[in-house]
Design a protein around this motif. Structure first.
Motif, PDB file in Angstrom:
ATOM      1  N   THR A 225       0.745  -1.227  -0.074  1.00 50.72           N
ATOM      2  CA  THR A 225       0.194   0.113   0.027  1.00 50.72           C
ATOM      3  C   THR A 225       0.900   1.203   0.221  1.00 50.72           C
ATOM      4  OG1 THR A 225      -1.449  -1.282   1.488  1.00 50.72           O
ATOM      5  CG2 THR A 225      -2.086   0.940   1.088  1.00 50.72           C
ATOM      6  N   THR A 226       1.768   1.515   1.048  1.00 49.94           N
ATOM      7  CA  THR A 226       2.467   2.573   1.062  1.00 49.94           C
ATOM      8  C   THR A 226       3.478   2.607   0.040  1.00 49.94           C
ATOM      9  OG1 THR A 226       2.366   2.283   3.613  1.00 49.94           O
ATOM     10  CG2 THR A 226       3.867   4.099   2.748  1.00 49.94           C
ATOM     11  N   TRP A 227       3.918   1.714  -0.758  1.00 49.41           N
ATOM     12  CA  TRP A 227       4.801   1.821  -1.794  1.00 49.41           C
ATOM     13  C   TRP A 227       4.166   2.209  -2.832  1.00 49.41           C
ATOM     14  CZ3 TRP A 227       8.033  -2.992  -3.422  1.00 49.41           C
ATOM     15  CH2 TRP A 227       9.154  -2.676  -4.323  1.00 49.41           C
ATOM     16  N   MET A 228       2.814   1.842  -3.211  1.00 46.00           N
ATOM     17  CA  MET A 228       2.183   2.273  -4.270  1.00 46.00           C
ATOM     18  C   MET A 228       1.868   3.748  -4.199  1.00 46.00           C
ATOM     19  SD  MET A 228       1.063   1.834  -7.049  1.00 46.00           S
ATOM     20  CE  MET A 228       1.233   0.041  -7.594  1.00 46.00           C
ATOM     21  N   GLN A 229       1.391   4.217  -2.780  1.00 45.97           N
ATOM     22  CA  GLN A 229       1.125   5.486  -2.421  1.00 45.97           C
ATOM     23  C   GLN A 229       2.372   6.369  -2.784  1.00 45.97           C
ATOM     24  OE1 GLN A 229      -0.179   4.558   1.712  1.00 45.97           O
ATOM     25  NE2 GLN A 229      -1.601   6.374   1.356  1.00 45.97           N
ATOM     26  N   GLN A 230       3.533   6.067  -2.535  1.00 42.18           N
ATOM     27  CA  GLN A 230       4.648   6.727  -2.733  1.00 42.18           C
ATOM     28  C   GLN A 230       4.946   6.818  -4.324  1.00 42.18           C
ATOM     29  OE1 GLN A 230       6.449   8.557  -1.219  1.00 42.18           O
ATOM     30  NE2 GLN A 230       8.570   8.796  -2.248  1.00 42.18           N
ATOM     31  N   ILE A 231       4.827   5.975  -4.936  1.00 44.76           N
ATOM     32  CA  ILE A 231       4.987   5.780  -6.389  1.00 44.76           C
ATOM     33  C   ILE A 231       3.919   6.666  -7.120  1.00 44.76           C
ATOM     34  CG2 ILE A 231       4.601   4.376  -8.712  1.00 44.76           C
ATOM     35  CD1 ILE A 231       5.728   1.905  -7.055  1.00 44.76           C
ATOM     36  N   VAL A 232       2.765   6.782  -6.708  1.00 45.23           N
ATOM     37  CA  VAL A 232       1.835   7.704  -7.531  1.00 45.23           C
ATOM     38  C   VAL A 232       1.911   9.034  -7.145  1.00 45.23           C
ATOM     39  CG1 VAL A 232      -0.646   8.082  -7.133  1.00 45.23           C
ATOM     40  CG2 VAL A 232      -0.163   5.695  -7.449  1.00 45.23           C
ATOM     41  N   SER A 233       2.289   9.158  -5.784  1.00 38.76           N
ATOM     42  CA  SER A 233       2.605  10.747  -5.163  1.00 38.76           C
ATOM     43  C   SER A 233       3.996  11.243  -6.045  1.00 38.76           C
ATOM     44  CB  SER A 233       3.018  10.492  -3.763  1.00 38.76           C
ATOM     45  OG  SER A 233       4.261  10.445  -3.620  1.00 38.76           O
ATOM     46  N   GLN A 234       4.844  10.479  -6.466  1.00 37.10           N
ATOM     47  CA  GLN A 234       5.773  10.833  -7.274  1.00 37.10           C
ATOM     48  C   GLN A 234       5.738  11.228  -8.579  1.00 37.10           C
ATOM     49  OE1 GLN A 234       9.377  11.496  -5.959  1.00 37.10           O
ATOM     50  NE2 GLN A 234       7.993  11.879  -4.327  1.00 37.10           N
ATOM     51  N   LEU A 235       4.678  10.398  -9.050  1.00 40.31           N
ATOM     52  CA  LEU A 235       3.969  10.673 -10.484  1.00 40.31           C
ATOM     53  C   LEU A 235       3.432  11.888 -10.443  1.00 40.31           C
ATOM     54  CD1 LEU A 235       3.062   7.112 -11.516  1.00 40.31           C
ATOM     55  CD2 LEU A 235       4.880   8.411 -12.504  1.00 40.31           C
ATOM     56  N   ILE A 236       2.664  12.104  -9.509  1.00 41.65           N
ATOM     57  CA  ILE A 236       1.686  13.319  -9.347  1.00 41.65           C
ATOM     58  C   ILE A 236       2.351  14.498  -9.454  1.00 41.65           C
ATOM     59  CG2 ILE A 236       0.082  14.515  -8.031  1.00 41.65           C
ATOM     60  CD1 ILE A 236      -1.429  11.763  -7.533  1.00 41.65           C
ATOM     61  N   PHE A 237       3.562  14.395  -8.345  1.00 39.97           N
ATOM     62  CA  PHE A 237       4.195  15.729  -8.029  1.00 39.97           C
ATOM     63  C   PHE A 237       5.655  15.598  -8.774  1.00 39.97           C
ATOM     64  CE2 PHE A 237       1.260  15.110  -4.582  1.00 39.97           C
ATOM     65  CZ  PHE A 237       0.613  16.244  -4.491  1.00 39.97           C
ATOM     66  N   ASP A 238       5.828  14.956  -9.702  1.00 42.29           N
ATOM     67  CA  ASP A 238       6.991  15.017 -10.539  1.00 42.29           C
ATOM     68  C   ASP A 238       8.218  14.787 -10.046  1.00 42.29           C
ATOM     69  OD1 ASP A 238       7.071  15.334 -13.340  1.00 42.29           O
ATOM     70  OD2 ASP A 238       7.834  17.395 -13.361  1.00 42.29           O
ATOM     71  N   GLY A 239       8.323  13.910  -9.027  1.00 46.56           N
ATOM     72  CA  GLY A 239       9.446  13.381  -8.313  1.00 46.56           C
ATOM     73  C   GLY A 239       9.982  14.607  -7.388  1.00 46.56           C
ATOM     74  N   ALA A 240       9.141  15.035  -6.734  1.00 41.35           N
ATOM     75  CA  ALA A 240       9.406  16.181  -5.603  1.00 41.35           C
ATOM     76  C   ALA A 240       9.889  15.498  -4.299  1.00 41.35           C
ATOM     77  CB  ALA A 240       8.255  16.896  -5.263  1.00 41.35           C
ATOM     78  N   GLU A 241      10.914  16.069  -3.595  1.00 39.54           N
ATOM     79  CA  GLU A 241      11.239  15.878  -2.323  1.00 39.54           C
ATOM     80  C   GLU A 241      10.061  16.143  -1.425  1.00 39.54           C
ATOM     81  OE1 GLU A 241      13.881  13.996  -1.276  1.00 39.54           O
ATOM     82  OE2 GLU A 241      15.328  13.959  -2.821  1.00 39.54           O
ATOM     83  N   GLY A 242      10.250  15.399  -0.156  1.00 37.34           N
ATOM     84  CA  GLY A 242       9.616  15.668   0.904  1.00 37.34           C
ATOM     85  C   GLY A 242       7.967  15.701   0.889  1.00 37.34           C
ATOM     86  N   VAL A 243       7.428  14.808  -0.014  1.00 36.80           N
ATOM     87  CA  VAL A 243       6.036  14.616  -0.285  1.00 36.80           C
ATOM     88  C   VAL A 243       5.598  13.659   1.022  1.00 36.80           C
ATOM     89  CG1 VAL A 243       4.077  13.777  -1.630  1.00 36.80           C
ATOM     90  CG2 VAL A 243       5.989  14.788  -2.582  1.00 36.80           C
ATOM     91  N   ASP A 244       4.647  14.404   2.005  1.00 34.58           N
ATOM     92  CA  ASP A 244       4.182  13.494   2.972  1.00 34.58           C
ATOM     93  C   ASP A 244       2.809  12.777   2.660  1.00 34.58           C
ATOM     94  OD1 ASP A 244       2.950  12.478   5.408  1.00 34.58           O
ATOM     95  OD2 ASP A 244       3.857  14.653   6.508  1.00 34.58           O
ATOM     96  N   ILE A 245       3.104  11.574   2.080  1.00 33.04           N
ATOM     97  CA  ILE A 245       1.902  10.712   1.718  1.00 33.04           C
ATOM     98  C   ILE A 245       0.703  10.545   2.677  1.00 33.04           C
ATOM     99  CG2 ILE A 245       3.187   9.801  -0.442  1.00 33.04           C
ATOM    100  CD1 ILE A 245       3.372   7.168   1.333  1.00 33.04           C
ATOM    101  N   GLN A 246       1.191  10.315   4.091  1.00 35.28           N
ATOM    102  CA  GLN A 246       0.323   9.890   4.883  1.00 35.28           C
ATOM    103  C   GLN A 246      -0.660  11.143   5.108  1.00 35.28           C
ATOM    104  OE1 GLN A 246      -0.561   7.117   5.806  1.00 35.28           O
ATOM    105  NE2 GLN A 246       1.130   6.046   4.817  1.00 35.28           N
TER     106      GLN A 246
END
Length: 296
Positions: A40-61
Motif C-alpha cells: 500500500t505505502t509503496w504504491m502511495q509513494q509511487i503515485v505521489s511521485q508521479l503526481i508531483f513530478d519526483g518532488a522531495e518531501g511529499v508526505d503521503i500520509q
C-alpha cells in the motif's frame, strides 16, 4: 460504464466504509486498494511521485488518507474534499464494499498471502500500546478486543490462515473481489513481486495507466524516490501517525517500513504447511487468481 454500486457496508474495529458515501469522486481521482501489508505505502509513494513530478518531501500520509479507516475523522474527510491536487486515496476494503465509479482510476496491489502474513506479524506484534488502545476503544460489538499475540510469525501465520486474516480482516474475499474487476479499463492490478523485480517497468506501466508522462529527468527522480531504501530513510513521511506525541509502533516509523522482503516463510514452514496454504488459495481463488497471487 455506469457506477458499480456497493452491495454492503463494513463497520468493524478497523473500518467504516460509509466514510466514502459523502465523498464526491472527481474524474482524475486515484484509489489505491490493497489488503494490509501488500504494498500500500509503496504504491502511495509511487503515485505521489508521479503526481508531483519526483518532488522531495511529499508526505503521503498527510496527502493520501485511508478514507475507510474507522479513525478517519470528519475533519480529515473535509481536508480530502478540499484538496486541489490530483487526489490519491487509500482503501483496504473489498471492491463490493465500494461504489466503483467509471470516472476514477483504481489500482489494486496484491502479494502472496504468506508474505503478507509475515509482514502483518511485524506490523501487529510491534504495534505500541497506544495503537491497541485506540482500536480497542471502539464498541465491543465491532469485534473482539485486539491483543498483541505471539512473537512467533509461524504461529501467527497458522492463525491468520485458519481464521482468514486474523487479527485483521478477511483476506480471500478481498483478493477475489478485485480480481473479479480486472477487466474494466479504469482498474489496474499490480503484483508486489513485479514492483520488486522491475521497478522501472512497473512505474512506467502505472504512469501510462494514470495518463501521466514524466520527462526523463523527472522519471529518474521518481524512481529514485520510489525505492525501498529511500522510503526507509524517509519513514516519517510514509508511516501513519496520530499526532506527534503518539508512537504507533515500537521503534517508530522505521518499524512500519520494515523489510519489504519476500520468502521469509520458506525456511520456516513445513512442506505440509506450504501445501495447506496453496490448497486453500486454490479453493478460495480458483487456479488463475491463485497462480497470479503466488507470483507465477
Amino acid at each position: 460504464m455506469p457506477d458499480l454500486p456497493k452491495t454492503r457496508d463494513i463497520h468493524s474495529r478497523y473500518f467504516n466504509s460509509a466514510h466514502w458515501d459523502g465523498l464526491a469522486l472527481r474524474p482524475d481521482d486515484i484509489v489505491i486498494a490493497t489488503w494490509a501489508k501488500s504494498g500500500t505505502t509503496w504504491m502511495q509513494q509511487i503515485v505521489s511521485q508521479l503526481i508531483f513530478d519526483g518532488a522531495e518531501g511529499v508526505d503521503i500520509q498527510d496527502l493520501s488518507k485511508w478514507v475507510d479507516a474507522i479513525g478517519c475523522t470528519p475533519e480529515e474527510l473535509a481536508e480530502v474534499a478540499a484538496q486541489q491536487h490530483r487526489r490519491f486515496l487509500k482503501t483496504h476494503l473489498p471492491a463490493d464494499a465500494l461504489t466503483i465509479s467509471p470516472i476514477a482510476k483504481y489500482i489494486y496491489v496484491a502479494r502472496d498471502g504468506r508474505d503478507v502474513a509475515w509482514s502483518a506479524h511485524n506490523h501487529h506484534y510491534n504495534a505500541s500500546d497506544d495503537y491497541f488502545a485506540a482500536l480497542n476503544a471502539h464498541p465491543l460489538e465491532l469485534g473482539p478486543l485486539l491483543v498483541r499475540g505471539t512473537p512467533d510469525p509461524r504461529e501467527f501465520f497458522a492463525k491468520w490462515l485458519a481464521e482468514d486474516g486474523h487479527p485483521f480482516w478477511p483476506f480471500w474475499e478481498n483478493v477475489r473481489s478485485w480480481w473479479a474487476l480486472r477487466a474494466p479499463p479504469n482498474v489496474m492490478l499490480v503484483h508486489f513481486n513485479d514492483l520488486k523485480s522491475d521497478l522501472p517497468a512497473s512505474v512506467a506501466r502505472i504512469a501510462r495507466f494514470l495518463d501521466i508522462s514524466p520527462t526523463s529527468a523527472a522519471m529518474e527522480q521518481i524512481l529514485s524516490h520510489s525505492t525501498f531504501a529511500y522510503m526507509k530513510a524517509h519513514a516519517n513521511q510514509m508511516a501513519p501517525s496520530v499526532g506527534e506525541e503518539i508512537e504507533l509502533w515500537t521503534g517508530g516509523a522505521a518499524t512500519f517500513i520494515n523489510k519489504g522482503t519476500n520468502g521469509r516463510w520458506r525456511d520456516v514452514l513445513s512442506v505440509e504447511e506450504i501445501a495447506g496454504y496453496e490448497a486453500r488459495a486454490l479453493a478460495e481463488l480458483g487456479p488463475d487468481c491463485a497462480a497470479w497471487l503466488a507470483g507465477r
